[in-house]
Motif scaffolding. Sequence first.
Motif, PDB file in Angstrom:
ATOM      1  N   ARG A 143       0.845  -1.199   0.000  1.00 29.81           N
ATOM      2  CA  ARG A 143       0.000   0.000   0.000  1.00 29.81           C
ATOM      3  C   ARG A 143       0.875   1.241   0.000  1.00 29.81           C
ATOM      4  O   ARG A 143       1.981   1.247   0.524  1.00 29.81           O
ATOM      5  CB  ARG A 143      -0.925   0.021   1.216  1.00 29.81           C
ATOM      6  CG  ARG A 143      -1.964  -1.081   1.239  1.00 29.81           C
ATOM      7  CD  ARG A 143      -2.862  -0.925   2.463  1.00 29.81           C
ATOM      8  NE  ARG A 143      -3.895  -1.948   2.515  1.00 29.81           N
ATOM      9  CZ  ARG A 143      -3.738  -3.149   3.052  1.00 29.81           C
ATOM     10  NH1 ARG A 143      -2.563  -3.478   3.587  1.00 29.81           N
ATOM     11  NH2 ARG A 143      -4.719  -4.027   3.058  1.00 29.81           N
ATOM     12  N   GLY A 144       0.318   2.308  -0.564  1.00 28.76           N
ATOM     13  CA  GLY A 144       1.025   3.581  -0.563  1.00 28.76           C
ATOM     14  C   GLY A 144       0.051   4.710  -0.815  1.00 28.76           C
ATOM     15  O   GLY A 144      -1.169   4.511  -0.842  1.00 28.76           O
ATOM     16  N   ALA A 145       0.587   5.902  -0.964  1.00 24.41           N
ATOM     17  CA  ALA A 145      -0.252   7.072  -1.205  1.00 24.41           C
ATOM     18  C   ALA A 145       0.424   7.974  -2.221  1.00 24.41           C
ATOM     19  O   ALA A 145       1.652   7.965  -2.381  1.00 24.41           O
ATOM     20  CB  ALA A 145      -0.501   7.830   0.098  1.00 24.41           C
ATOM     21  N   VAL A 146      -0.409   8.752  -2.905  1.00 21.14           N
ATOM     22  CA  VAL A 146       0.063   9.745  -3.862  1.00 21.14           C
ATOM     23  C   VAL A 146      -0.464  11.100  -3.397  1.00 21.14           C
ATOM     24  O   VAL A 146      -1.658  11.258  -3.153  1.00 21.14           O
ATOM     25  CB  VAL A 146      -0.442   9.438  -5.289  1.00 21.14           C
ATOM     26  CG1 VAL A 146       0.005  10.533  -6.258  1.00 21.14           C
ATOM     27  CG2 VAL A 146       0.049   8.076  -5.745  1.00 21.14           C
ATOM     28  N   ARG A 147       0.444  12.059  -3.255  1.00 19.55           N
ATOM     29  CA  ARG A 147       0.067  13.415  -2.867  1.00 19.55           C
ATOM     30  C   ARG A 147       0.356  14.346  -4.043  1.00 19.55           C
ATOM     31  O   ARG A 147       1.444  14.300  -4.621  1.00 19.55           O
ATOM     32  CB  ARG A 147       0.852  13.869  -1.635  1.00 19.55           C
ATOM     33  CG  ARG A 147       0.385  15.206  -1.056  1.00 19.55           C
ATOM     34  CD  ARG A 147       1.202  15.577   0.163  1.00 19.55           C
ATOM     35  NE  ARG A 147       1.004  14.613   1.237  1.00 19.55           N
ATOM     36  CZ  ARG A 147       0.045  14.691   2.144  1.00 19.55           C
ATOM     37  NH1 ARG A 147      -0.830  15.693   2.087  1.00 19.55           N
ATOM     38  NH2 ARG A 147      -0.056  13.793   3.103  1.00 19.55           N
ATOM     39  N   ALA A 148      -0.620  15.177  -4.399  1.00 18.99           N
ATOM     40  CA  ALA A 148      -0.452  16.061  -5.552  1.00 18.99           C
ATOM     41  C   ALA A 148      -1.070  17.421  -5.260  1.00 18.99           C
ATOM     42  O   ALA A 148      -1.985  17.543  -4.431  1.00 18.99           O
ATOM     43  CB  ALA A 148      -1.096  15.451  -6.796  1.00 18.99           C
ATOM     44  N   THR A 149      -0.574  18.440  -5.942  1.00 22.22           N
ATOM     45  CA  THR A 149      -1.100  19.798  -5.822  1.00 22.22           C
ATOM     46  C   THR A 149      -1.656  20.228  -7.167  1.00 22.22           C
ATOM     47  O   THR A 149      -1.014  20.028  -8.207  1.00 22.22           O
ATOM     48  CB  THR A 149      -0.002  20.784  -5.372  1.00 22.22           C
ATOM     49  OG1 THR A 149       0.535  20.346  -4.128  1.00 22.22           O
ATOM     50  CG2 THR A 149      -0.572  22.179  -5.207  1.00 22.22           C
ATOM     51  N   VAL A 150      -2.849  20.847  -7.121  1.00 23.22           N
ATOM     52  CA  VAL A 150      -3.547  21.274  -8.338  1.00 23.22           C
ATOM     53  C   VAL A 150      -3.665  22.792  -8.327  1.00 23.22           C
ATOM     54  O   VAL A 150      -3.964  23.401  -7.291  1.00 23.22           O
ATOM     55  CB  VAL A 150      -4.954  20.640  -8.405  1.00 23.22           C
ATOM     56  CG1 VAL A 150      -5.722  21.166  -9.612  1.00 23.22           C
ATOM     57  CG2 VAL A 150      -4.838  19.122  -8.472  1.00 23.22           C
ATOM     58  N   SER A 151      -3.406  23.409  -9.469  1.00 22.81           N
ATOM     59  CA  SER A 151      -3.612  24.854  -9.610  1.00 22.81           C
ATOM     60  C   SER A 151      -4.610  25.099 -10.725  1.00 22.81           C
ATOM     61  O   SER A 151      -4.890  24.222 -11.546  1.00 22.81           O
ATOM     62  CB  SER A 151      -2.281  25.560  -9.924  1.00 22.81           C
ATOM     63  OG  SER A 151      -1.807  25.170 -11.201  1.00 22.81           O
TER      64      SER A 151
END
Length: 455
Positions: free
Chosen positions: A88-96
Motif C-alpha cells: 500500500r502507498g499514497a500519492v500526494r499532488a497539488t492542483v492549480s
Amino acid sequence: MRSRGCAHSTARGDAEAALQRAATVVKESGVPTGRIVVLTDGQASTWGRVGSLPAGSAPIAVVTMDGAPRANAAVTMVATEPLHWNPRGAVRATVSGGDSTTWRVIVEGRTLARGSAQPGATILARVQPTARGWVAGAVELAPDELRADDTRHFAAHVGEPPRITSDPASGPFLAGAVEALVRGGRAVRGTGVLLAAADRARKPALLFAPADPLHIPDANRALERAGIPWRFGARREGPAPLAGAGVDGAVARTWHVLSASGDVSGADTLVRVGGAPWAVAGDGYVLIASAADAAATDLTVRAAFVPWLDALLTQRLVEGSTGAVEVAPGRAGGGPASVDLLESPDGTAIPVRAGSARAAPWVAGVHFWRRGPERVGALVVNAEAAESDLAALSADSIADRLGTASATSASEVGRATFAAGGRRVLDRSLLAVALLLLLAETLVARRGLPKPQEA
C-alpha cells in the motif's frame, strides 16, 4: 513548449539562447540596419530569466499577444508516500487553476483513485497496485484547453517491507531508528539488512564508522572481508555542513576520510562533507563516514534521521532498487551506478553507460533504469511547474529587460521587420532567422496543445 523537428516536448523554450543566436546571425550578416523582432506571449516564467544582450547588439522590437491569460488547470507537484509501497502507498499532488476539476490516479494503465479538487488543493489518494517492482503512474486532470500540464508523472517501488536488524552495540540512536521504522510499518525485524558499525560489516548493510577510533582497523578488515571497496582513513573534526538529499542543514562533528580500495566505479556518493564523500552506496551496502551518535553528527538527533534511513533502505538496500529522480525535459543528469539500459515509456530501451553524464529525455513520462531485463530505478521527466503559471509581462517590461529593445504593436510588426533605410527589405537570411524566432516563441505560447508522437 519546445519544438524538436516534427515533435514537441514539454520543456520550456530558451528565449535567452534564441535571442543570442539571432543577435550573432544579425551581426555576422553584414546588414547595417539589422533588426530582431520578438513575438511572444510574455510569460513571466520565461522572460524572468532573460537579461540584456551585449552592447552593440541589433535593435529588438518586442510584440506581445493581446488578451488576458487563459484559465489553466495544472498538476504542479506529485510525490509518493512513502518512497517504497509495501504494497500500500499514497500519492500526494497539488492542483492549480481557476476552477474546480476532476482528477484520477493511474498506475500501470489502471485507474486506482479519482475525485475532484479546488484550485490550490492538495490531493491525497491511497492506492494498492497489483503489480510489483518498479511501476509508472500519473495524476491526470480533466483535459482543458492547455493540455501539456494536465498530467504529472511519478514512479513507485512496490514490494514487501525490508527485513532489518541492528547491532545492540551500535548505540541507542540506531536502535531507536529501527524501532521507529518497525512500528511505522516501514520495515519488519528479521535477517536482512544490517544496521551497525562497520566493524560488523557484511552485505546487505547500512554501516557507520565505529564510535571508538581504536576500532577503525577492525572495521577496515571487516569491510575487506565483506567485499566493500572502501576504507576508513584519517580522522577529521568539524563542525562541517553535510550536503546531500535528506541531510541539508545537518553537520558532521567528527568523521573519517573514505578512500577507495578497489573498483568503486559501481558506487555512488550520496552525501558530501567539505566536498569529500561522507556517505557512499554500492552493491548491497551504504557506508557512512561518521559514527551513529550525536557526538559525531547532529543528524542522529534531527527529525530527518529516521526518514533518511528509510530512504536509504528502500532506495539503496531493497533488492532491485536504486531510487527515483525527477528532472525537467532535456536537463543534465546521470544514471545510477551499475545500470546498462534506459527504458522509455513506450517500452523501448537504449544502452547507457553507468554513471555517465547525459541529458534527460525530452519526452515527459517515467523512464526506467534497467540492469539487463530488471528495472532497478526510475527517471521521472515532468515539465517545470513554473510553466503552468501564465502570468505575463508587458512588452515594455520585456523591452526594459533586454536593454536595447523597444515595444511595438502587432500592426507595426511588418514595418519593423522590413525596415531598412525606409525602402529596402532586410537580407533574406536575416528575415528567415527572424521568422524562425517568431515561430519558436509561438510554439512556447502554444505549449498546451496535445503532443504528437515522436517521429
